[in-house]
Scaffold this motif. Structure first.
Motif, PDB file in Angstrom:
ATOM      1  N   PHE A  59       6.346  -3.321   4.817  1.00  0.00           N
ATOM      2  CA  PHE A  59       7.262  -3.615   5.915  1.00  0.00           C
ATOM      3  C   PHE A  59       8.360  -4.524   5.371  1.00  0.00           C
ATOM      4  CE2 PHE A  59       7.904  -3.754  10.508  1.00  0.00           C
ATOM      5  CZ  PHE A  59       8.788  -4.824  10.621  1.00  0.00           C
ATOM      6  N   LEU A  60       9.617  -4.075   5.452  1.00  0.00           N
ATOM      7  CA  LEU A  60      10.745  -4.842   4.948  1.00  0.00           C
ATOM      8  C   LEU A  60      11.791  -5.042   6.037  1.00  0.00           C
ATOM      9  CD1 LEU A  60      11.317  -3.058   1.503  1.00  0.00           C
ATOM     10  CD2 LEU A  60      10.032  -5.167   1.922  1.00  0.00           C
ATOM     11  N   LEU A  61      12.425  -6.205   6.039  1.00  0.00           N
ATOM     12  CA  LEU A  61      13.550  -6.456   6.924  1.00  0.00           C
ATOM     13  C   LEU A  61      14.825  -5.970   6.255  1.00  0.00           C
ATOM     14  CD1 LEU A  61      12.672 -10.032   8.212  1.00  0.00           C
ATOM     15  CD2 LEU A  61      12.116  -7.822   9.244  1.00  0.00           C
ATOM     16  N   LYS A  62      15.738  -5.421   7.033  1.00  0.00           N
ATOM     17  CA  LYS A  62      16.948  -4.839   6.467  1.00  0.00           C
ATOM     18  C   LYS A  62      17.849  -5.874   5.796  1.00  0.00           C
ATOM     19  CE  LYS A  62      17.547  -0.622   9.154  1.00  0.00           C
ATOM     20  NZ  LYS A  62      18.465   0.139  10.007  1.00  0.00           N
ATOM     21  N   ASP A  63      17.763  -7.120   6.237  1.00  0.00           N
ATOM     22  CA  ASP A  63      18.599  -8.150   5.622  1.00  0.00           C
ATOM     23  C   ASP A  63      17.835  -8.912   4.544  1.00  0.00           C
ATOM     24  OD1 ASP A  63      16.829  -9.473   7.213  1.00  0.00           O
ATOM     25  OD2 ASP A  63      18.303 -10.690   8.283  1.00  0.00           O
ATOM     26  N   GLY A  64      16.767  -8.300   4.021  1.00  0.00           N
ATOM     27  CA  GLY A  64      15.956  -8.945   2.999  1.00  0.00           C
ATOM     28  C   GLY A  64      16.570  -8.840   1.609  1.00  0.00           C
ATOM     29  N   ASP A  65      15.882  -9.381   0.651  1.00  0.00           N
ATOM     30  CA  ASP A  65      16.315  -9.402  -0.745  1.00  0.00           C
ATOM     31  C   ASP A  65      16.320  -7.974  -1.307  1.00  0.00           C
ATOM     32  OD1 ASP A  65      16.679  -9.730  -3.455  1.00  0.00           O
ATOM     33  OD2 ASP A  65      15.163 -11.285  -3.674  1.00  0.00           O
ATOM     34  N   PRO A  66      17.466  -7.504  -1.858  1.00  0.00           N
ATOM     35  CA  PRO A  66      17.513  -6.155  -2.436  1.00  0.00           C
ATOM     36  C   PRO A  66      16.449  -5.931  -3.504  1.00  0.00           C
ATOM     37  CG  PRO A  66      19.727  -7.026  -2.194  1.00  0.00           C
ATOM     38  CD  PRO A  66      18.783  -8.153  -1.889  1.00  0.00           C
ATOM     39  N   ASP A  67      16.154  -6.977  -4.282  1.00  0.00           N
ATOM     40  CA  ASP A  67      15.125  -6.824  -5.315  1.00  0.00           C
ATOM     41  C   ASP A  67      13.768  -6.526  -4.710  1.00  0.00           C
ATOM     42  OD1 ASP A  67      16.935  -7.274  -7.342  1.00  0.00           O
ATOM     43  OD2 ASP A  67      16.516  -9.419  -7.487  1.00  0.00           O
ATOM     44  N   LEU A  68      13.569  -6.984  -3.476  1.00  0.00           N
ATOM     45  CA  LEU A  68      12.302  -6.736  -2.805  1.00  0.00           C
ATOM     46  C   LEU A  68      12.151  -5.252  -2.487  1.00  0.00           C
ATOM     47  CD1 LEU A  68       9.885  -8.451  -1.880  1.00  0.00           C
ATOM     48  CD2 LEU A  68      10.928  -8.550   0.385  1.00  0.00           C
ATOM     49  N   TYR A  69      13.267  -4.583  -2.215  1.00  0.00           N
ATOM     50  CA  TYR A  69      13.221  -3.146  -1.950  1.00  0.00           C
ATOM     51  C   TYR A  69      12.710  -2.406  -3.181  1.00  0.00           C
ATOM     52  CZ  TYR A  69      15.758  -3.280   2.495  1.00  0.00           C
ATOM     53  OH  TYR A  69      16.112  -3.489   3.800  1.00  0.00           O
ATOM     54  N   LEU A  70      13.262  -2.739  -4.329  1.00  0.00           N
ATOM     55  CA  LEU A  70      12.834  -2.080  -5.562  1.00  0.00           C
ATOM     56  C   LEU A  70      11.368  -2.373  -5.850  1.00  0.00           C
ATOM     57  CD1 LEU A  70      16.000  -2.858  -7.718  1.00  0.00           C
ATOM     58  CD2 LEU A  70      15.331  -0.635  -6.803  1.00  0.00           C
ATOM     59  N   ALA A  71      10.977  -3.621  -5.656  1.00  0.00           N
ATOM     60  CA  ALA A  71       9.584  -3.992  -5.892  1.00  0.00           C
ATOM     61  C   ALA A  71       8.656  -3.252  -4.941  1.00  0.00           C
ATOM     62  CB  ALA A  71       9.412  -5.505  -5.729  1.00  0.00           C
ATOM     63  N   ALA A  72       9.081  -3.100  -3.676  1.00  0.00           N
ATOM     64  CA  ALA A  72       8.243  -2.424  -2.680  1.00  0.00           C
ATOM     65  C   ALA A  72       8.071  -0.950  -3.006  1.00  0.00           C
ATOM     66  CB  ALA A  72       8.852  -2.595  -1.293  1.00  0.00           C
ATOM     67  N   VAL A  73       9.147  -0.286  -3.421  1.00  0.00           N
ATOM     68  CA  VAL A  73       9.072   1.132  -3.770  1.00  0.00           C
ATOM     69  C   VAL A  73       8.122   1.336  -4.939  1.00  0.00           C
ATOM     70  CG1 VAL A  73      10.376   3.065  -4.747  1.00  0.00           C
ATOM     71  CG2 VAL A  73      11.331   1.750  -2.848  1.00  0.00           C
ATOM     72  N   ARG A  74       8.246   0.497  -5.950  1.00  0.00           N
ATOM     73  CA  ARG A  74       7.387   0.648  -7.125  1.00  0.00           C
ATOM     74  C   ARG A  74       5.939   0.287  -6.806  1.00  0.00           C
ATOM     75  NH1 ARG A  74      12.446  -1.815 -10.190  1.00  0.00           N
ATOM     76  NH2 ARG A  74      13.373   0.152 -10.951  1.00  0.00           N
ATOM     77  N   ALA A  75       5.745  -0.719  -5.983  1.00  0.00           N
ATOM     78  CA  ALA A  75       4.381  -1.084  -5.589  1.00  0.00           C
ATOM     79  C   ALA A  75       3.736   0.035  -4.778  1.00  0.00           C
ATOM     80  CB  ALA A  75       4.401  -2.380  -4.773  1.00  0.00           C
ATOM     81  N   ALA A  76       4.495   0.619  -3.855  1.00  0.00           N
ATOM     82  CA  ALA A  76       3.968   1.707  -3.041  1.00  0.00           C
ATOM     83  C   ALA A  76       3.558   2.894  -3.907  1.00  0.00           C
ATOM     84  CB  ALA A  76       5.008   2.147  -2.002  1.00  0.00           C
ATOM     85  N   HIS A  77       4.350   3.172  -4.921  1.00  0.00           N
ATOM     86  CA  HIS A  77       4.035   4.283  -5.823  1.00  0.00           C
ATOM     87  C   HIS A  77       2.760   4.014  -6.608  1.00  0.00           C
ATOM     88  CE1 HIS A  77       4.904   7.014  -9.395  1.00  0.00           C
ATOM     89  NE2 HIS A  77       4.912   7.819  -8.356  1.00  0.00           N
ATOM     90  N   ARG A  78       2.446   2.736  -6.833  1.00  0.00           N
ATOM     91  CA  ARG A  78       1.206   2.367  -7.536  1.00  0.00           C
ATOM     92  C   ARG A  78       0.014   2.285  -6.598  1.00  0.00           C
ATOM     93  NH1 ARG A  78       4.708  -1.650  -9.729  1.00  0.00           N
ATOM     94  NH2 ARG A  78       3.671  -3.197  -8.407  1.00  0.00           N
ATOM     95  N   GLY A  79       0.251   2.567  -5.309  1.00  0.00           N
ATOM     96  CA  GLY A  79      -0.833   2.500  -4.349  1.00  0.00           C
ATOM     97  C   GLY A  79      -1.052   1.130  -3.757  1.00  0.00           C
ATOM     98  N   GLN A  80      -0.038   0.263  -3.862  1.00  0.00           N
ATOM     99  CA  GLN A  80      -0.145  -1.090  -3.346  1.00  0.00           C
ATOM    100  C   GLN A  80       0.825  -1.288  -2.193  1.00  0.00           C
ATOM    101  OE1 GLN A  80       0.564  -3.560  -6.762  1.00  0.00           O
ATOM    102  NE2 GLN A  80      -1.067  -2.604  -7.947  1.00  0.00           N
ATOM    103  N   GLY A  81       0.540  -2.262  -1.347  1.00  0.00           N
ATOM    104  CA  GLY A  81       1.405  -2.554  -0.215  1.00  0.00           C
ATOM    105  C   GLY A  81       2.208  -3.818  -0.439  1.00  0.00           C
ATOM    106  N   LEU A  82       3.371  -3.905   0.216  1.00  0.00           N
ATOM    107  CA  LEU A  82       4.195  -5.098   0.114  1.00  0.00           C
ATOM    108  C   LEU A  82       4.833  -5.361   1.475  1.00  0.00           C
ATOM    109  CD1 LEU A  82       6.555  -6.057  -2.808  1.00  0.00           C
ATOM    110  CD2 LEU A  82       7.212  -6.482  -0.449  1.00  0.00           C
TER     111      LEU A  82
END
Length: 213
Positions: free
Chosen positions: A101-124
């Motif tokens: 779950f990400l907020l739209k005004d959050g840190d752009p780096d968090l978006y990249l981290a979340a996508v990669r974490a999700a692909h590894r089967g992890q949540g962010l």
């Protein structure tokens, strides 16, 4: 490569996400949907690994789209996006099966981290809303029935609740990462959850992880 699909009813938001994510060498950008119905259709066609979707969209909203996708393709990792960190959207998205779950005004780096974490089967989950999540589901604790879990599975669930990755769990328990993955899959099946985030909530509610941890 991470096959990525996004959905947002606002053109500027879609374009911003495309520019942020499409140039990463490990991400294959598949396209952008304008609402939940189009997202479900595009997901069926393109079979993405990870989906970033807005929740508040006209017509078929993001939460409804998540439910439909999880019913048909539970292997897809879905991250919810919203400008609203209200309980309705947060809990609705997670209960529907979102892994993050990400907020739209959050840190752009968090978006990249979340996508990669999700692909590894992890949540962010965005740190701004994590405390609210813990308060809602961890206080007061309830006695969840985990009698079917082995001692090892119980320990793995506790570490999932603490936010550990598979690699970190493997190091802490002195077992192979592949073995951890098997344990996590069995834990999810036994406690009736579909995602690591839901399993972490279960760990808090069952008292395996005290709220102050």
């Amino acid at each position: 490569m991470i096959r990525l699909l996004i959905a947002d009813d606002q053109h500027l938001a879609r374009e911003g996400l495309r520019q942020l994510l499409s140039h990463e060498p490990d991400i294959a950008f598949l396209g952008a949907a304008r609402d939940g119905a189009e997202l479900v259709s595009m997901a069926r066609e393109h079979q993405p690994d990870v989906i970033l979707t807005d929740l508040r969209m006209p017509g078929t909203d993001g939460i409804t789209a998540i439910r439909r996708l999880m019913a048909r393709a539970p292997y897809m990792a879905i991250i919810a996006l919203t400008t609203f960190d209200t309980d309705e959207y947060l809990f609705g998205a997670l209960e529907a099966g979102a892994v993050g779950f990400l907020l739209k005004d959050g840190d752009p780096d968090l978006y990249l981290a979340a996508v990669r974490a999700a692909h590894r089967g992890q949540g962010l989950i965005d740190p701004q809303v994590t405390r609210r999540l813990v308060r809602r589901f961890a206080t007061p604790p309830v006695q969840a029935d985990a009698r079917e879990l082995t001692v090892r599975e119980t320990e793995v669930l506790r570490l999932v609740g603490l936010g550990r990755s598979n690699a970190e769990i493997a190091d802490e328990l002195g077992i192979a990462a592949g073995t951890v993955k098997i344990h996590v899959s069995r834990v999810l099946a036994k406690i009736g959850t579909r995602t690591r985030v839901q399993a972490a909530i279960y760990a808090y509610r069952s008292g395996l992880v005290p709220p102050d941890e």
